[in-house]
Design an enzyme around this catalytic site. Structure first.
Site, PDB file in Angstrom:
ATOM      1  N   CYS A   1       0.836  -1.207   0.000  1.00 41.49           N
ATOM      2  CA  CYS A   1       0.000   0.000   0.000  1.00 41.49           C
ATOM      3  C   CYS A   1       0.870   1.256   0.000  1.00 41.49           C
ATOM      4  CB  CYS A   1      -0.993  -0.039   1.147  1.00 41.49           C
ATOM      5  SG  CYS A   1      -2.321   1.191   0.979  1.00 41.49           S
TER       6      CYS A   1
ATOM      7  N   HIS B   1      -3.698  -4.784  -0.481  1.00 44.23           N
ATOM      8  CA  HIS B   1      -3.296  -5.378   0.797  1.00 44.23           C
ATOM      9  C   HIS B   1      -3.385  -6.906   0.697  1.00 44.23           C
ATOM     10  CE1 HIS B   1      -3.194  -1.776   3.436  1.00 44.23           C
ATOM     11  NE2 HIS B   1      -4.055  -1.297   2.551  1.00 44.23           N
TER      12      HIS B   1
ATOM     13  N   GLU C   1      -2.628  -9.000   2.927  1.00 38.81           N
ATOM     14  CA  GLU C   1      -3.100  -9.513   4.220  1.00 38.81           C
ATOM     15  C   GLU C   1      -4.603  -9.389   4.380  1.00 38.81           C
ATOM     16  OE1 GLU C   1      -2.517  -5.117   4.997  1.00 38.81           O
ATOM     17  OE2 GLU C   1      -1.636  -6.669   3.723  1.00 38.81           O
TER      18      GLU C   1
END
Length: 202
Positions: free
Chosen positions: A79, A183, A185
């Site tokens: 990001c 992202h 994650e």
């Protein structure tokens, strides 16, 4: 077990990234100690917030970070961390980035589309790289950003479209510095596979 250091420079979604990397069987250290960066098998540069704040906060780590990258070890920017890899950003006035990858960070143009670009969107994988091993072209990943990266085709690993086409993922010439505007994650099984691929690179 691979030792991964997440750089804690005060701006980042650290715990979610840590959990994703631990799911990939890595030993994860969240640290501001330059020695931890130097001794790591891989380094992650996360980030959520303003570009200028991020570059100010990362200043104490610049020498060790440049040395780490020159050694050929893998670095993943996520990001804001992805944007910091670039030459410069227009956020908050023109600011210099880390310069690992040539390109600019630009605000999305005013249009009918909402800014920030937030939510799931598909990516087009534009060149092969170990970070995308086993990832299908057109896979959906999760974005939250108001600025996007513009770079040349040689340094773009994947693209995405949101009013404009932008580099959703980038790489340096040597192949060891990778950025993802999305992202991993927060991107489900696709994101976990990307993090697992990063650990394998380390």
């Amino acid at each position: 077990m691979k030792q991964i250091t997440i750089i804690d420079y005060g701006l980042g979604n650290l715990r979610s990234v840590q959990k994703g990397l631990e799911h990939a069987k890595a030993s994860v250290n969240i640290s501001i100690d330059p020695a931890d960066i130097e001794n790591s098998d891989g380094v992650v540069l996360p980030g959520v917030g303003a570009f200028s704040d991020a570059m100010s906060n990362i200043k104490p780590f610049l020498d060790v970070l440049y040395g780490y990258v020159e050694s050929g070890k893998p670095l993943l920017g996520i990001c804001l961390g992805h944007q910091m890899l670039m030459t410069n950003s227009e956020e908050g006035g023109m600011r210099d980035g880390l310069g690992f990858i040539p390109g600019n960070v630009i605000r999305f143009p005013h249009s009918k589309l909402k800014v920030p670009h937030m939510g799931w969107n598909s990516i087009n994988i534009t060149q092969q790289h170990p970070i995308y091993e086993g990832i299908e072209d057109g896979s959906y990943v999760y974005f939250v950003h108001s600025y996007y990266v513009s770079t040349d085709d040689d340094h773009a690993l994947a693209s995405c479209e949101y009013g404009v086409e932008f580099a959703a993922s980038v790489v340096n010439e040597e192949g060891n510095v990778i950025g993802t505007q999305f992202h991993p994650e927060k991107s489900g099984e696709v994101g976990l596979r990307i993090l697992s691929n990063f650990v394998k690179m380390c």
